[in-house]
Design a protein around this motif. Structure first.
Motif, PDB file in Angstrom:
ATOM      1  N   UNK A   1      -7.141  19.567 -37.624  1.00 22.54           N
ATOM      2  CA  UNK A   1      -5.864  19.125 -37.038  1.00 22.54           C
ATOM      3  C   UNK A   1      -5.804  19.323 -35.527  1.00 22.54           C
ATOM      4  N   UNK A   2      -6.386  20.446 -35.033  1.00 24.09           N
ATOM      5  CA  UNK A   2      -6.317  20.710 -33.591  1.00 24.09           C
ATOM      6  C   UNK A   2      -7.101  19.671 -32.782  1.00 24.09           C
ATOM      7  N   UNK A   3      -8.249  19.228 -33.346  1.00 21.19           N
ATOM      8  CA  UNK A   3      -9.047  18.213 -32.642  1.00 21.19           C
ATOM      9  C   UNK A   3      -8.370  16.849 -32.757  1.00 21.19           C
ATOM     10  N   UNK A   4      -7.795  16.546 -33.928  1.00 21.23           N
ATOM     11  CA  UNK A   4      -7.071  15.286 -34.069  1.00 21.23           C
ATOM     12  C   UNK A   4      -5.923  15.202 -33.067  1.00 21.23           C
ATOM     13  N   UNK A   5      -5.206  16.320 -32.914  1.00 22.10           N
ATOM     14  CA  UNK A   5      -4.100  16.340 -31.943  1.00 22.10           C
ATOM     15  C   UNK A   5      -4.626  16.217 -30.516  1.00 22.10           C
ATOM     16  N   UNK A   6      -5.721  16.932 -30.190  1.00 23.57           N
ATOM     17  CA  UNK A   6      -6.304  16.885 -28.850  1.00 23.57           C
ATOM     18  C   UNK A   6      -6.721  15.464 -28.476  1.00 23.57           C
ATOM     19  N   UNK A   7      -7.351  14.771 -29.427  1.00 25.97           N
ATOM     20  CA  UNK A   7      -7.818  13.407 -29.158  1.00 25.97           C
ATOM     21  C   UNK A   7      -6.656  12.421 -29.018  1.00 25.97           C
ATOM     22  N   UNK A   8      -5.503  12.762 -29.611  1.00 28.88           N
ATOM     23  CA  UNK A   8      -4.343  11.890 -29.491  1.00 28.88           C
ATOM     24  C   UNK A   8      -3.635  12.026 -28.145  1.00 28.88           C
ATOM     25  N   UNK A   9      -3.935  13.121 -27.424  1.00 29.86           N
ATOM     26  CA  UNK A   9      -3.343  13.336 -26.092  1.00 29.86           C
ATOM     27  C   UNK A   9      -4.195  12.576 -25.069  1.00 29.86           C
ATOM     28  N   UNK A  10      -3.597  11.790 -24.192  1.00 27.87           N
ATOM     29  CA  UNK A  10      -4.380  11.031 -23.198  1.00 27.87           C
ATOM     30  C   UNK A  10      -5.224  11.953 -22.312  1.00 27.87           C
ATOM     31  N   UNK A  11      -6.409  11.466 -21.953  1.00 30.53           N
ATOM     32  CA  UNK A  11      -7.286  12.265 -21.077  1.00 30.53           C
ATOM     33  C   UNK A  11      -6.628  12.507 -19.721  1.00 30.53           C
TER      34      UNK A  11
END
Length: 486
Positions: free
Chosen positions: A72-82
């Motif tokens: 979940x933490x990586x899924x959330x991180x990837x959903x945040x714009x770079x």
């Protein structure tokens, strides 16, 4: 097929089968089938089997999901714009609720993102360590203790016990199972020299005998009946569930506007809706005492209606039977009597853990000259002491047809408090004298439910588990002998 494979392997190989799971895989057999065959052969001493247990770690349903889709933490991180940020509400819409909730907590803890009304990245690249650890666990690779504890804490992995057997030849080993005679039939006994019989286990229990079983309520009812009989009471006939409102209410000096007579509390019959016959002279006396009083009473001062008294209903208490018995007693030269009844009554109540629309009422009464409240208290102490209830208290109460009236309380040692166990009182003159009983005759009476003591004795906390269509029939078969008061 599995049996033949096991016996053939032991016949051609001096060594044992070290692992039934590995053996099953090598011979393309179902392990559950192999286990059943091993148990059977072990029972007949063809083989000796030893238990094998192995614990392994497997992924939970949640762990499998993260191994495939990412933590979940990586899924959330990837959903945040770079570059830049995203509102928390917008981010929440992009992810599943559980992923968003866990992802926020874990990504914030790892200091990957800045959490606020706007969410932005603190780092540009992250490694999905949780997913990697889950994949390693799936492949059976070892992981360090700290990572293991972390996955267990998040309930992503769980231990699984594998059970199998190691097998070697037993004292009665043979490459093929013999057919043993198992029944002592006439034919087998004639040819006993030619047959080999299966050993009998004389310590084994036989098949349980099918028989009738008494319901717990019937067992407790028998105990109560025995106590009444020991005290010299005779049982009243309670076979009529249908009663007229007259005997159920009016004869007991219960007014026709009383709430208990409402359809919300009583089941009235549609067919036949009314009774055919009532003793007219007695009905007239009852009407008079309701309307204008008498026998030292002012009555209720209302217009008593015969059509209300004629209505048929399912009796709401067995006191309707008591009123009939006392009226019959009054038609003859007076003789003191002790009556009791234990039977079913019906009330239009909401069903819950402690209430049903039908239940059983226990009632006792004594009719004699010159009885007082002291006699009632003495009889109650005698009756309940035979039930093992020696500590009693009495509290004043109100009943339409008894005066004085008392609630009965007993001290419950297990609960450490006083518990209400019944109701009691002396029947009013407005009830007794219209029947034709002598003026110096008094009637003391008391009542309680059968279900409550039965539930206490058998440790049942829901009345629907004791009585009705939801009762477990195994309860009826297994319940022990009842000994009230012991």
């Amino acid at each position: 097929m599995a049996e033949e494979a096991i016996l053939r392997f032991l016949h051609h190989n001096s060594e044992e089968i070290t692992d039934s799971g590995q053996f099953s895989a090598e011979h393309n057999l179902d392990h559950n089938e192999v286990v059943n065959v091993i148990k059977s052969l072990h029972g007949f001493q063809y083989i000796v089997a030893q238990d094998i247990k192995r614990e392994s770690l497997v992924l939970t349903a949640e762990g499998n999901k993260y191994a495939a889709e990412g933590s979940p933490e990586v899924q959330l991180f990837l959903a945040v714009p770079a570059e830049g940020s995203i509102s928390k509400d917008q981010l929440q819409k992009m992810l599943a609720p559980s992923v968003f909730k866990i992802g926020c907590a874990q990504a914030g803890k790892n200091k990957w993102v800045e959490m606020g009304k706007k969410v932005s990245r603190k780092v540009q690249h992250v490694e999905d360590r949780v997913k990697n650890l889950l994949l390693q666990t799936q492949e059976g690779l070892e992981i360090d203790k700290e990572s293991l504890s972390s996955l267990k804490a998040r309930k992503l992995i769980e231990p699984k016990i594998w059970k199998g057997y190691s097998v070697k030849k037993g004292p009665k080993y043979a490459p093929k199972r013999k057919n043993f005679a198992t029944d002592l039939t006439v034919e087998n006994l004639k040819n006993w020299k030619e047959l080999e019989f299966k050993e009998y286990n004389f310590n084994a229990k036989g098949q349980p005998v099918d028989a009738g079983h008494l319901h717990p309520l019937l067992k407790v009812r028998k105990q109560f009946k025995d106590i009444f009989c020991q005290m010299g009471f005779e049982e009243m006939p309670t076979n009529n569930f249908v009663e007229s409102s007259f005997w159920n209410f009016d004869a007991l000096f219960q007014p026709q506007q009383h709430p208990a007579r409402d359809s919300h509390d009583t089941f009235f019959l549609k067919d036949p809706s009314t009774t055919r016959t009532l003793p007219e002279d007695y009905v007239e006396r009852v009407k008079r005492v309701h309307e204008s009083g008498g026998y030292g009473s002012r009555g209720y001062n209302y217009d008593w209606k015969r059509e209300e008294a004629n209505k048929n209903l399912l009796r709401t208490h067995t006191t309707a039977v008591s009123s009939r018995m006392l009226y019959a007693l009054a038609q003859k030269p007076f003789v003191p009597k002790k009556y009791f009844s234990i039977d079913r009554v019906f009330r239009n109540e909401a069903v819950d853990r402690t209430h049903l629309a039908e239940f059983h009422q226990i009632e006792g009464l004594i009719c004699d000259r010159g009885l007082t409240l002291g006699n009632l208290i003495g009889v109650l102490n005698d009756f309940f002491s035979r039930l093992g209830m020696s500590k009693l208290k009495f509290k004043p109460a109100y009943n339409p047809y008894t005066e004085p009236s008392m609630e009965i309380f007993s001290y419950h040692e297990g609960l450490g408090k006083w518990v209400e166990i019944g109701n009691s009182g002396m029947f009013r003159p407005e009830m007794l004298l219209p029947m034709g009983l002598p003026e110096d005759v008094r009637v003391i009476a008391w009542g309680l439910s059968l279900e409550r003591p039965t539930m206490i004795l058998y440790g049942i906390d829901n009345i629907r588990d004791l009585f009705g269509h939801k009762v477990d029939l195994d309860l009826i078969k297994r319940n022990p002998i009842c000994r009230v008061g012991i």
